[in-house]
Design an enzyme around this catalytic site. Structure first.
Site, PDB file in Angstrom:
ATOM      1  CG  MET A  58      -1.759   1.224   1.465  1.00 15.03           C
ATOM      2  SD  MET A  58      -2.958   1.050   3.071  1.00 15.03           S
ATOM      3  CE  MET A  58      -1.668   0.924   4.405  1.00 15.03           C
ATOM      4  CB  SER A  78       2.303  -4.798   2.867  1.00 17.76           C
ATOM      5  OG  SER A  78       1.304  -4.446   3.708  1.00 17.76           O
ATOM      6  CD  GLN A  79      -2.404  -2.909  -0.670  1.00 12.66           C
ATOM      7  OE1 GLN A  79      -3.234  -2.677   0.084  1.00 12.66           O
ATOM      8  NE2 GLN A  79      -2.408  -2.061  -1.725  1.00 12.66           N
ATOM      9  CG  ASP A  93       3.207  -5.606  11.499  1.00 13.38           C
ATOM     10  OD1 ASP A  93       2.725  -4.378  11.673  1.00 13.38           O
ATOM     11  OD2 ASP A  93       3.409  -6.167  10.715  1.00 13.38           O
ATOM     12  CG  HIS A  95       3.949  -3.754   8.131  1.00 12.78           C
ATOM     13  ND1 HIS A  95       3.345  -5.176   8.124  1.00 12.78           N
ATOM     14  CD2 HIS A  95       3.318  -3.112   6.773  1.00 12.78           C
ATOM     15  CE1 HIS A  95       2.914  -5.358   6.879  1.00 12.78           C
ATOM     16  NE2 HIS A  95       2.931  -4.203   6.367  1.00 12.78           N
TER      17      HIS A  95
END
Length: 299
Positions: free
Chosen positions: A33, A107-108, A226, A282
């Site tokens: 993202m 991530s995504q 995270d 993260h």
């Protein structure tokens, strides 16, 4: 000198017998993202690092859109199902990937590449490495997002709080499409247009299951400190225990695993699932960790 020349025919003969060195398996990368394919401090850096460590490897860092700005904007506002279809088209048309490739999502990008594995088996994805991907959904509560000071993050947070499962939000806000509210499980299962589908929440798509089980390895990296993903165990396919938002359970205790709706139980027993933990927030990791822990899965 005579000895050196005498050795040449022998070396040539060995080359004929052994054949050319096997080419490195290509790698496909999908960013997270607010990022883009070629950011020199993120995906551009990873691409160059892999190319340096594995000479001759072909690395495709996915770009969704005609420019880097559009690529970044699409990570917030382009329907995920459309993004996956576009990536499947790119992969199918890339001649360097037709014999198979490894995939690494950040991530995504981790759960998006899993959707590619489940929906688009040609060309074949060989191994999937999910670096901080949220396979049971995120970000319940949306604790922070890239550019915390920007109005964009505040707008996304308010939009998700007000109507994450409304049709308009689902169709046009990426983060809503993998928003998983443990207090609204029925609404999530009914209205999530992306995550509920790839996680087999509304029935069993045997093709999804077959395609995912074809992976040689499914590597999941969880960031142990995270503060962005809630709950962090989603990075290992775990989630909140049903009906509350405090106690979490690992993948092996979820109904998804027990009913083996995606084949994860069978993959786990076959040693195909790899759960890795790394200290840090993260997507914060060192080059040394990447070299020693992730590169072996690409070679």
């Amino acid at each position: 000198m005579a000895a050196l020349w005498a050795a040449v025919p022998v070396l040539a003969l060995l080359g004929l017998c052994l054949g050319p060195a096997a080419a490195a398996t290509p790698l496909v990368i999908w960013h997270g993202m607010g990022d883009s394919c070629c950011n020199p401090v993120s995906m551009g850096y990873i691409k160059k690092l892999v190319e340096k460590k594995i000479p001759g490897i072909y690395v495709l860092s996915l770009k969704i859109g005609s420019s880097l700005i559009q690529d970044m904007e699409n990570s917030f506002f382009m329907n995920v199902n459309e993004q996956v279809r576009e990536v499947c088209r790119q992969l199918a048309q890339d001649p360097q990937l037709q014999r198979g490739y490894n995939a690494m999502g950040f991530s995504q990008g981790g759960q998006f590449l899993r959707a590619v594995a489940q929906r688009c088996p040609a060309p074949p994805m060989l191994s999937l490495i999910s670096v901080g991907g949220q396979h049971q959904g995120r970000v319940y509560g949306f604790p922070r997002c890239p550019g915390e000071s920007s109005h964009l993050c505040d707008w996304i947070r308010k939009t998700l709080d007000l109507g994450a499962y409304s049709k308009a939000v689902q169709e046009h806000l990426v983060q809503a499409e993998y928003w998983h509210d443990p207090l609204k499980e029925e609404e999530y299962r009914k209205n999530s247009i992306f995550l509920a589908d790839i996680n087999q929440e509304r029935g069993i798509n045997e093709t999804y299951k077959k395609n995912l089980m074809a992976l040689k390895k499914f590597v999941m990296v969880k960031f142990l400190n995270d503060t962005m993903v809630d709950p962090p165990i989603s990075e290992w396919f775990g989630f909140y225990k049903s009906g509350q938002a405090k106690e979490t359970i690992p993948l092996q205790e979820t109904s998804l695993y027990k009913e083996d709706r995606l084949g994860l139980q069978e993959m786990d027993k076959a040693g195909k699932l790899v759960f890795l933990g790394v200290q840090g927030d993260h997507l914060h990791f060192s080059e040394e960790w990447f070299d020693s822990t992730i590169l072996p899965f690409l070679q």
